[in-house]
Design a protein around this motif. Structure first.
Motif, PDB file in Angstrom:
ATOM      1  N   ILE A  85       1.116  -1.568   0.027  1.00 44.08           N
ATOM      2  CA  ILE A  85       0.272   0.203  -0.112  1.00 44.08           C
ATOM      3  C   ILE A  85       1.204   1.325   0.148  1.00 44.08           C
ATOM      4  CG2 ILE A  85      -1.308   1.333   1.514  1.00 44.08           C
ATOM      5  CD1 ILE A  85      -3.291  -1.492   2.502  1.00 44.08           C
ATOM      6  N   ARG A  86       1.846   0.520   1.126  1.00 40.50           N
ATOM      7  CA  ARG A  86       2.774   2.066   1.244  1.00 40.50           C
ATOM      8  C   ARG A  86       3.490   2.129  -0.195  1.00 40.50           C
ATOM      9  NH1 ARG A  86       3.488   0.054   6.633  1.00 40.50           N
ATOM     10  NH2 ARG A  86       3.490   1.840   7.764  1.00 40.50           N
ATOM     11  N   GLU A  87       4.459   1.340  -0.701  1.00 35.09           N
ATOM     12  CA  GLU A  87       5.295   1.603  -2.089  1.00 35.09           C
ATOM     13  C   GLU A  87       3.830   1.181  -3.202  1.00 35.09           C
ATOM     14  OE1 GLU A  87       8.482   3.034  -1.736  1.00 35.09           O
ATOM     15  OE2 GLU A  87       8.193   2.540   1.006  1.00 35.09           O
ATOM     16  N   GLY A  88       3.413   1.172  -3.187  1.00 37.88           N
ATOM     17  CA  GLY A  88       2.574   0.259  -4.479  1.00 37.88           C
ATOM     18  C   GLY A  88       4.059  -0.455  -5.248  1.00 37.88           C
ATOM     19  N   ARG A  89       3.006  -0.703  -6.349  1.00 38.31           N
ATOM     20  CA  ARG A  89       3.248  -2.518  -7.144  1.00 38.31           C
ATOM     21  C   ARG A  89       2.879  -2.001  -8.473  1.00 38.31           C
ATOM     22  NH1 ARG A  89       1.862  -7.609  -4.740  1.00 38.31           N
ATOM     23  NH2 ARG A  89       0.328  -7.974  -6.229  1.00 38.31           N
ATOM     24  N   ALA A  90       3.005  -2.537  -9.941  1.00 36.74           N
ATOM     25  CA  ALA A  90       2.713  -2.836 -11.010  1.00 36.74           C
ATOM     26  C   ALA A  90       2.268  -1.136 -11.515  1.00 36.74           C
ATOM     27  CB  ALA A  90       1.809  -3.845 -11.063  1.00 36.74           C
ATOM     28  N   ALA A  91       0.746  -0.975 -11.741  1.00 33.84           N
ATOM     29  CA  ALA A  91      -0.468  -0.590 -11.758  1.00 33.84           C
ATOM     30  C   ALA A  91      -0.580   0.813 -10.506  1.00 33.84           C
ATOM     31  CB  ALA A  91      -0.785  -0.572 -12.798  1.00 33.84           C
ATOM     32  N   MET A  92      -0.807   0.102  -8.718  1.00 36.66           N
ATOM     33  CA  MET A  92      -0.741   0.503  -8.012  1.00 36.66           C
ATOM     34  C   MET A  92      -0.056   1.739  -7.468  1.00 36.66           C
ATOM     35  SD  MET A  92      -1.682  -1.171  -4.903  1.00 36.66           S
ATOM     36  CE  MET A  92      -2.241  -0.223  -2.831  1.00 36.66           C
ATOM     37  N   PRO A  93      -0.623   2.591  -7.616  1.00 39.68           N
ATOM     38  CA  PRO A  93       0.380   4.024  -7.146  1.00 39.68           C
ATOM     39  C   PRO A  93       0.893   3.358  -5.830  1.00 39.68           C
ATOM     40  CG  PRO A  93      -1.873   4.514  -6.792  1.00 39.68           C
ATOM     41  CD  PRO A  93      -2.027   3.429  -8.028  1.00 39.68           C
ATOM     42  N   ALA A  94       2.205   4.471  -5.595  1.00 41.52           N
ATOM     43  CA  ALA A  94       2.212   4.088  -3.734  1.00 41.52           C
ATOM     44  C   ALA A  94       1.606   5.289  -3.005  1.00 41.52           C
ATOM     45  CB  ALA A  94       4.288   5.216  -3.463  1.00 41.52           C
ATOM     46  N   TRP A  95       0.656   5.029  -2.105  1.00 45.67           N
ATOM     47  CA  TRP A  95       0.214   5.518  -1.206  1.00 45.67           C
ATOM     48  C   TRP A  95       0.510   6.232   0.356  1.00 45.67           C
ATOM     49  CZ3 TRP A  95      -4.919   7.062  -3.200  1.00 45.67           C
ATOM     50  CH2 TRP A  95      -4.354   6.319  -4.677  1.00 45.67           C
ATOM     51  N   LYS A  96       1.809   6.408   0.210  1.00 50.63           N
ATOM     52  CA  LYS A  96       2.272   6.452   1.367  1.00 50.63           C
ATOM     53  C   LYS A  96       2.657   8.062   1.112  1.00 50.63           C
ATOM     54  CE  LYS A  96       7.220   6.346  -0.591  1.00 50.63           C
ATOM     55  NZ  LYS A  96       8.332   5.323  -1.201  1.00 50.63           N
ATOM     56  N   THR A  97       3.063   8.816  -0.136  1.00 45.39           N
ATOM     57  CA  THR A  97       2.309  10.581   0.745  1.00 45.39           C
ATOM     58  C   THR A  97       0.591  11.276   0.037  1.00 45.39           C
ATOM     59  OG1 THR A  97       2.973  10.744  -2.128  1.00 45.39           O
ATOM     60  CG2 THR A  97       4.253  10.796  -1.552  1.00 45.39           C
ATOM     61  N   ARG A  98       0.012   9.986   0.229  1.00 45.92           N
ATOM     62  CA  ARG A  98      -1.808  10.413   0.357  1.00 45.92           C
ATOM     63  C   ARG A  98      -2.488  10.014   1.535  1.00 45.92           C
ATOM     64  NH1 ARG A  98      -2.474   9.131  -5.811  1.00 45.92           N
ATOM     65  NH2 ARG A  98       0.085   8.515  -6.766  1.00 45.92           N
ATOM     66  N   LEU A  99      -1.655   9.338   1.693  1.00 44.55           N
ATOM     67  CA  LEU A  99      -2.312   8.194   3.075  1.00 44.55           C
ATOM     68  C   LEU A  99      -1.883   7.821   4.279  1.00 44.55           C
ATOM     69  CD1 LEU A  99      -4.187   5.204   1.599  1.00 44.55           C
ATOM     70  CD2 LEU A  99      -4.994   7.471   1.406  1.00 44.55           C
ATOM     71  N   THR A 100      -1.990   8.603   6.016  1.00 47.08           N
ATOM     72  CA  THR A 100      -1.450   9.210   6.783  1.00 47.08           C
ATOM     73  C   THR A 100      -1.245   6.975   6.968  1.00 47.08           C
ATOM     74  OG1 THR A 100      -2.821   8.622   8.593  1.00 47.08           O
ATOM     75  CG2 THR A 100      -1.974  10.677   7.694  1.00 47.08           C
ATOM     76  N   ASP A 101      -0.433   7.105   8.243  1.00 50.97           N
ATOM     77  CA  ASP A 101       0.180   5.503   8.797  1.00 50.97           C
ATOM     78  C   ASP A 101      -1.535   4.797   9.099  1.00 50.97           C
ATOM     79  OD1 ASP A 101       2.950   5.803   7.521  1.00 50.97           O
ATOM     80  OD2 ASP A 101       4.110   5.612  10.040  1.00 50.97           O
TER      81      ASP A 101
END
Length: 116
Positions: A85-101
């Motif tokens: 979820i944080r780093e993303g994978r393939a077509a999935m974006p990284a959410w670390k800058t958009r979602l809090t822990d």
């Protein structure tokens, strides 16, 4: 007298640490109700309403989105899923800058509830 002060100070710090650990554990457990809101806002379009990887644009992605209810996703540790979820994978974006822990933990709690 110094021994008594040390004992009181030690006892107070133990109590504080126990309370801190309890609050961190509660925060770490995540709230699936809040996680559902995050999922519906950010994940549903690819992973689908029930997390099967059959969202509206999911079929057009290569590789296709993960079936979050499938055995492979369910076998992953919480740490592994949080990392994806944080780093993303393939077509999935990284959410670390958009979602809090805490948002990520809430989302994880909701994802875990999908297969129940």
């Amino acid at each position: 007298m110094n021994g008594l002060r040390l004992l009181v100070l030690f006892s107070a710090s133990c109590f504080f640490m126990a309370e801190l650990e309890a609050s961190l554990t509660l925060a770490a457990s995540g709230d699936p109700t809040n996680g559902k809101i995050i999922y519906e806002t950010n994940c549903l379009i690819c992973h689908g309403e029930r997390g099967k990887g059959d969202g509206v644009i999911g079929a057009s992605l290569s590789p296709p989105p993960t079936d979050l209810t499938g055995s492979q996703a369910r076998a992953k540790s919480d740490t592994d899923l949080r990392t994806v979820i944080r780093e993303g994978r393939a077509a999935m974006p990284a959410w670390k800058t958009r979602l809090t822990d805490q948002d990520i933990q809430n989302l994880l709690a909701y994802i875990r509830s999908l297969g129940e």
